[in-house]
Design an enzyme around this catalytic site. Structure first.
Site, PDB file in Angstrom:
ATOM      1  N   PRO A 165       0.785  -1.226   0.000  1.00 58.30           N
ATOM      2  CA  PRO A 165       0.000   0.000   0.000  1.00 58.30           C
ATOM      3  C   PRO A 165       0.825   1.288   0.000  1.00 58.30           C
ATOM      4  CG  PRO A 165      -0.143  -1.156   2.113  1.00 58.30           C
ATOM      5  CD  PRO A 165       0.509  -2.086   1.146  1.00 58.30           C
ATOM      6  N   ASN A 166       0.308   2.239  -0.735  1.00 58.31           N
ATOM      7  CA  ASN A 166       0.844   3.606  -0.837  1.00 58.31           C
ATOM      8  C   ASN A 166       2.115   3.715  -1.676  1.00 58.31           C
ATOM      9  OD1 ASN A 166      -1.179   4.817   0.899  1.00 58.31           O
ATOM     10  ND2 ASN A 166      -0.189   3.707   2.559  1.00 58.31           N
TER      11      ASN A 166
ATOM     12  N   ARG B 242       4.770  11.091  -2.384  1.00 56.83           N
ATOM     13  CA  ARG B 242       4.574  10.687  -0.992  1.00 56.83           C
ATOM     14  C   ARG B 242       5.873  10.876  -0.189  1.00 56.83           C
ATOM     15  NH1 ARG B 242       4.832   4.438   0.954  1.00 56.83           N
ATOM     16  NH2 ARG B 242       4.221   4.824   3.096  1.00 56.83           N
TER      17      ARG B 242
ATOM     18  N   TYR C  56      11.089   8.747   0.848  1.00 57.47           N
ATOM     19  CA  TYR C  56      10.995   7.724  -0.195  1.00 57.47           C
ATOM     20  C   TYR C  56      11.567   8.163  -1.546  1.00 57.47           C
ATOM     21  CZ  TYR C  56       7.957   5.588   3.272  1.00 57.47           C
ATOM     22  OH  TYR C  56       7.470   5.049   4.446  1.00 57.47           O
TER      23      TYR C  56
ATOM     24  N   ASN D  77       8.034  -5.723  -1.300  1.00 54.71           N
ATOM     25  CA  ASN D  77       8.020  -4.604  -0.365  1.00 54.71           C
ATOM     26  C   ASN D  77       6.574  -4.499   0.119  1.00 54.71           C
ATOM     27  OD1 ASN D  77       7.969  -2.258   1.059  1.00 54.71           O
ATOM     28  ND2 ASN D  77       9.047  -1.024  -0.483  1.00 54.71           N
TER      29      ASN D  77
ATOM     30  N   ALA E  30       3.379  -0.915   4.572  1.00 55.35           N
ATOM     31  CA  ALA E  30       2.906  -0.946   5.968  1.00 55.35           C
ATOM     32  C   ALA E  30       2.494  -2.348   6.407  1.00 55.35           C
ATOM     33  CB  ALA E  30       1.751   0.031   6.137  1.00 55.35           C
TER      34      ALA E  30
ATOM     35  N   GLU F  18      13.003  -9.420   0.756  1.00 52.09           N
ATOM     36  CA  GLU F  18      12.265  -8.267   1.290  1.00 52.09           C
ATOM     37  C   GLU F  18      13.029  -6.994   0.940  1.00 52.09           C
ATOM     38  OE1 GLU F  18      12.503  -8.310   5.576  1.00 52.09           O
ATOM     39  OE2 GLU F  18      10.867  -6.857   5.771  1.00 52.09           O
TER      40      GLU F  18
ATOM     41  N   HIS G 105      12.933  -2.692   1.473  1.00 52.16           N
ATOM     42  CA  HIS G 105      12.354  -1.442   1.980  1.00 52.16           C
ATOM     43  C   HIS G 105      13.189  -0.285   1.464  1.00 52.16           C
ATOM     44  CE1 HIS G 105       9.547  -3.513   4.453  1.00 52.16           C
ATOM     45  NE2 HIS G 105      10.523  -4.292   4.877  1.00 52.16           N
TER      46      HIS G 105
ATOM     47  N   ARG H 195      13.720   3.989  12.028  1.00 53.63           N
ATOM     48  CA  ARG H 195      12.492   4.777  12.122  1.00 53.63           C
ATOM     49  C   ARG H 195      11.694   4.403  13.388  1.00 53.63           C
ATOM     50  NH1 ARG H 195       9.597   4.846   6.453  1.00 53.63           N
ATOM     51  NH2 ARG H 195       8.413   6.486   7.532  1.00 53.63           N
TER      52      ARG H 195
HETATM   53  C1  DQA Z   1       8.418   0.911   3.400  1.00 49.34           C
HETATM   54  C2  DQA Z   1       8.576   1.121   4.916  1.00 49.34           C
HETATM   55  C3  DQA Z   1       7.265   0.893   5.620  1.00 49.34           C
HETATM   56  O1  DQA Z   1       7.421   1.055   7.026  1.00 49.34           O
HETATM   57  C4  DQA Z   1       6.223   1.867   5.143  1.00 49.34           C
HETATM   58  O2  DQA Z   1       4.976   1.609   5.742  1.00 49.34           O
HETATM   59  C5  DQA Z   1       6.103   1.900   3.648  1.00 49.34           C
HETATM   60  C6  DQA Z   1       7.300   1.759   2.828  1.00 49.34           C
HETATM   61  C7  DQA Z   1       9.716   1.271   2.630  1.00 49.34           C
HETATM   62  O3  DQA Z   1       9.809   0.861   1.478  1.00 49.34           O
HETATM   63  O4  DQA Z   1      10.582   1.947   3.175  1.00 49.34           O
HETATM   64  O5  DQA Z   1       5.026   2.119   3.124  1.00 49.34           O
HETATM   65  O6  DQA Z   1       8.150  -0.464   3.166  1.00 49.34           O
END
Ligand code: DQA
Length: 158
Positions: free
Chosen positions: A12-13, A20, A25, A76, A79, A100, A102, A109
């Protein structure tokens, strides 16, 4: 030998990349990221498909279906990393090698980002390298799968 085939899943997002929280990011937008992943995969002679969803169930469905079309997963979960036992269970159920990614350094964080459920089923964790992390994930899989064949989950980062 058939080309290595990798499914890249974004949670998501991540469709809002670019606009964003660019300080966290970066300024590359999602479509640019998909094009870069295509380019990096082509350079590594990998067949890649990149998907994004804001819905946990879509991600579970894609993981469940992955073994019929893919050799490995880059994920990825955004959240859902920190909340989704369903995504962890799906990754464990299919037992495809998974990496994985990120974009941000989640380890530096908030406390609520310090657990990664999905990461417990991943054999590699690429964290805080920006969008280049996806390139490193593809490079890792290309090297690991040519060396060892199918792998298994390694150490969770947390
Ligand atoms: C994320 C890190 C997560 O904590 C966050 O909720 C994201 C992006 C990253 O790529 O840094 O949406 O996965």
């Amino acid at each position: 030998m058939d080309k290595l085939s990798v499914l890249v899943i974004n949670g998501p997002n991540l469709n809002m990349l670019g606009s964003r929280e660019p300080d966290i990011y970066g300024k590359t937008d999602y479509q640019q990221l998909v094009r870069l992943i295509d380019k990096w995969a082509a350079e590594l002679d990998i067949r890649v498909e990149t998907r994004q969803s804001n819905h946990e169930g879509d991600i579970v469905d894609w993981i469940q279906d992955a073994p019929s079309s893919f050799d490995a997963i880059v994920i990825n979960p955004a959240a859902y990393t920190h909340t989704s036992i369903a995504i962890l269970d799906a990754l464990k159920a299919v037992m495809l090698p998974a990496v994985e990614v990120h974009i941000s350094d989640v380890r530096a964080r908030e406390d609520f980002r310090q657990i990664s459920y999905a990461g417990m089923a991943c054999e590699e964790h690429i964290i805080g390298e920006g969008i280049e992390g996806y390139k490193h994930a593809l490079q890792y899989l290309a090297a690991a799968l040519s060396r060892d064949g199918l792998g298994g989950a390694g150490e969770p980062w947390r």
